[in-house]
Design a protein around this motif. Sequence first.
Motif, PDB file in Angstrom:
ATOM      1  N   HIS A 113       0.862  -1.454  -0.646  1.00  0.00           N
ATOM      2  CA  HIS A 113       0.089  -0.411  -0.273  1.00  0.00           C
ATOM      3  C   HIS A 113       0.564   1.478   0.079  1.00  0.00           C
ATOM      4  O   HIS A 113       2.495   1.324   0.390  1.00  0.00           O
ATOM      5  CB  HIS A 113      -0.771   0.498   0.889  1.00  0.00           C
ATOM      6  CG  HIS A 113      -0.303   0.356   2.737  1.00  0.00           C
ATOM      7  ND1 HIS A 113       0.203  -0.622   3.691  1.00  0.00           N
ATOM      8  CD2 HIS A 113       0.182   1.484   3.065  1.00  0.00           C
ATOM      9  CE1 HIS A 113       0.434  -0.054   4.785  1.00  0.00           C
ATOM     10  NE2 HIS A 113       0.720   1.682   4.581  1.00  0.00           N
ATOM     11  N   CYS A 114      -0.280   2.786   0.067  1.00  0.00           N
ATOM     12  CA  CYS A 114       0.924   3.821  -0.232  1.00  0.00           C
ATOM     13  C   CYS A 114       0.250   4.371   0.408  1.00  0.00           C
ATOM     14  O   CYS A 114      -0.916   5.005   0.966  1.00  0.00           O
ATOM     15  CB  CYS A 114       0.860   4.072  -1.960  1.00  0.00           C
ATOM     16  SG  CYS A 114      -0.474   5.411  -1.631  1.00  0.00           S
ATOM     17  N   SER A 115       1.298   5.813   0.916  1.00  0.00           N
ATOM     18  CA  SER A 115       0.633   6.543   1.647  1.00  0.00           C
ATOM     19  C   SER A 115       0.846   7.585   0.791  1.00  0.00           C
ATOM     20  O   SER A 115       2.328   8.343   0.684  1.00  0.00           O
ATOM     21  CB  SER A 115       1.247   6.967   3.709  1.00  0.00           C
ATOM     22  OG  SER A 115       0.623   5.461   3.962  1.00  0.00           O
TER      23      SER A 115
ATOM     24  N   GLN B  96       1.461  12.269   0.957  1.00  0.00           N
ATOM     25  CA  GLN B  96       1.309  13.583   2.384  1.00  0.00           C
ATOM     26  C   GLN B  96       2.184  14.950   1.114  1.00  0.00           C
ATOM     27  O   GLN B  96       2.726  14.306   0.327  1.00  0.00           O
ATOM     28  CB  GLN B  96       2.089  13.209   3.337  1.00  0.00           C
ATOM     29  CG  GLN B  96       3.630  12.898   3.159  1.00  0.00           C
ATOM     30  CD  GLN B  96       4.633  12.845   4.599  1.00  0.00           C
ATOM     31  OE1 GLN B  96       3.806  11.478   5.169  1.00  0.00           O
ATOM     32  NE2 GLN B  96       5.529  12.609   4.683  1.00  0.00           N
TER      33      GLN B  96
ATOM     34  N   ARG C 298      -1.959  13.266   5.438  1.00  0.00           N
ATOM     35  CA  ARG C 298      -1.524  11.786   4.736  1.00  0.00           C
ATOM     36  C   ARG C 298      -2.075  10.965   4.659  1.00  0.00           C
ATOM     37  O   ARG C 298      -3.007  10.700   5.763  1.00  0.00           O
ATOM     38  CB  ARG C 298      -0.460  11.504   5.934  1.00  0.00           C
ATOM     39  CG  ARG C 298       0.254   9.883   5.650  1.00  0.00           C
ATOM     40  CD  ARG C 298       1.360   9.943   6.654  1.00  0.00           C
ATOM     41  NE  ARG C 298       2.092   8.568   5.602  1.00  0.00           N
ATOM     42  CZ  ARG C 298       3.136   8.562   6.831  1.00  0.00           C
ATOM     43  NH1 ARG C 298       4.168   8.826   7.501  1.00  0.00           N
ATOM     44  NH2 ARG C 298       3.911   7.063   5.558  1.00  0.00           N
ATOM     45  N   ARG C 299      -2.826  10.561   3.363  1.00  0.00           N
ATOM     46  CA  ARG C 299      -3.867   9.010   3.513  1.00  0.00           C
ATOM     47  C   ARG C 299      -2.781   8.433   2.942  1.00  0.00           C
ATOM     48  O   ARG C 299      -2.112   8.137   2.631  1.00  0.00           O
ATOM     49  CB  ARG C 299      -4.397  10.365   1.919  1.00  0.00           C
ATOM     50  CG  ARG C 299      -4.922  11.363   1.816  1.00  0.00           C
ATOM     51  CD  ARG C 299      -6.359  11.658   3.293  1.00  0.00           C
ATOM     52  NE  ARG C 299      -7.185  12.833   2.237  1.00  0.00           N
ATOM     53  CZ  ARG C 299      -6.652  13.485   3.874  1.00  0.00           C
ATOM     54  NH1 ARG C 299      -6.260  13.207   5.596  1.00  0.00           N
ATOM     55  NH2 ARG C 299      -7.481  14.504   3.574  1.00  0.00           N
ATOM     56  N   ARG C 300      -4.127   7.513   3.498  1.00  0.00           N
ATOM     57  CA  ARG C 300      -3.359   5.432   3.177  1.00  0.00           C
ATOM     58  C   ARG C 300      -4.078   5.102   2.222  1.00  0.00           C
ATOM     59  O   ARG C 300      -4.986   4.723   2.416  1.00  0.00           O
ATOM     60  CB  ARG C 300      -2.919   5.633   4.591  1.00  0.00           C
ATOM     61  CG  ARG C 300      -1.681   3.913   4.966  1.00  0.00           C
ATOM     62  CD  ARG C 300      -1.868   3.477   5.779  1.00  0.00           C
ATOM     63  NE  ARG C 300      -0.855   2.573   5.982  1.00  0.00           N
ATOM     64  CZ  ARG C 300      -1.797   0.977   6.978  1.00  0.00           C
ATOM     65  NH1 ARG C 300      -2.847   1.144   6.264  1.00  0.00           N
ATOM     66  NH2 ARG C 300      -0.579   0.088   6.392  1.00  0.00           N
ATOM     67  N   SER C 301      -3.764   4.428   1.098  1.00  0.00           N
ATOM     68  CA  SER C 301      -4.347   3.789   0.172  1.00  0.00           C
ATOM     69  C   SER C 301      -4.912   2.246   1.038  1.00  0.00           C
ATOM     70  O   SER C 301      -4.300   1.453   1.775  1.00  0.00           O
ATOM     71  CB  SER C 301      -3.780   3.918  -0.901  1.00  0.00           C
ATOM     72  OG  SER C 301      -2.392   2.536  -1.069  1.00  0.00           O
TER      73      SER C 301
END
Length: 284
Positions: A202-204, A206, A224-227
């Motif tokens: 998964h990716c984050s 920011q 910050r968003r986490r997929s």
Amino acid sequence: MMDGCMWVVAAVVSTLTTVLTPAQGNTELELGVVILPTPPTVIVQRRTPLLLNCSAFSSPGFGPTTYRWTRNKVDVTFNKRIQLVENGSLYFQHLKRRKRPSRSDEGLYECFLTNSRGVVIGRQVFVKVARIASKFTKMPVDQTTVVGGVARFECKIEATPPPVFIWEKDGGSLPINNRTTTLASGVLQIHNVLMEDAGTYHCSAQHSFQDIANLRETVTSLSRRRSDAGILTVNEDSAARPPSIVYATDEITVNIDESVTLECLVDGNPQPNVTWLTPNNTHV
């Protein structure tokens, strides 16, 4: 022999901009005004202070100097939140971003300097408020490959400025080796896949700290968003595979003097050769 390719070239597509600021050094005009070089765009945090310098001053002997600011060609209204400083700078106690442009602080700001000889535009600058969307437009998807093959995961999310992507595997840091390639566009490539590469990715996303002008000392306010995770399954298979293009950049538009990454990821057993050609059909 290679199973993937990436090439960085100078862009040849131009775009028109209305920002007219000196590129190097100070510019002295006949009006007794000196204009200082400034960036054409400033990206700021929402709900934080900002000081926009007019970046111009009048030489002594040309009478009193007055300053006026506009946003999107309309005079800026001064109040407790937005104030004109004595040296002509525009001070915001905090920045607002709204869906309705008339209620937002984003836009093209222009500073007009007036002395006894006339009026000049001391500065033109686009002000943008840093933001990152709440949802990804593209996230990693499950895929299956074989030992010696390739894998590709991709993340995309709307953000100003463009986000920095950080990849993780099985909830921890992505192993660093010469078989993984991460692109600024949010792509993760894995070459010459091994059984140990199987797992969840998964990716984050920011913001990059250096891209924001008024970043506070405490950066915890940056979103910050986490997929969601994509699962990579790896199978043992030594059978021959014909050459195939897994992914190649189709079309991209960029500005002059910017760099662009053209992505090409291929698979096959044995590993296929990859050749790049320029628009003039010459080999790269």
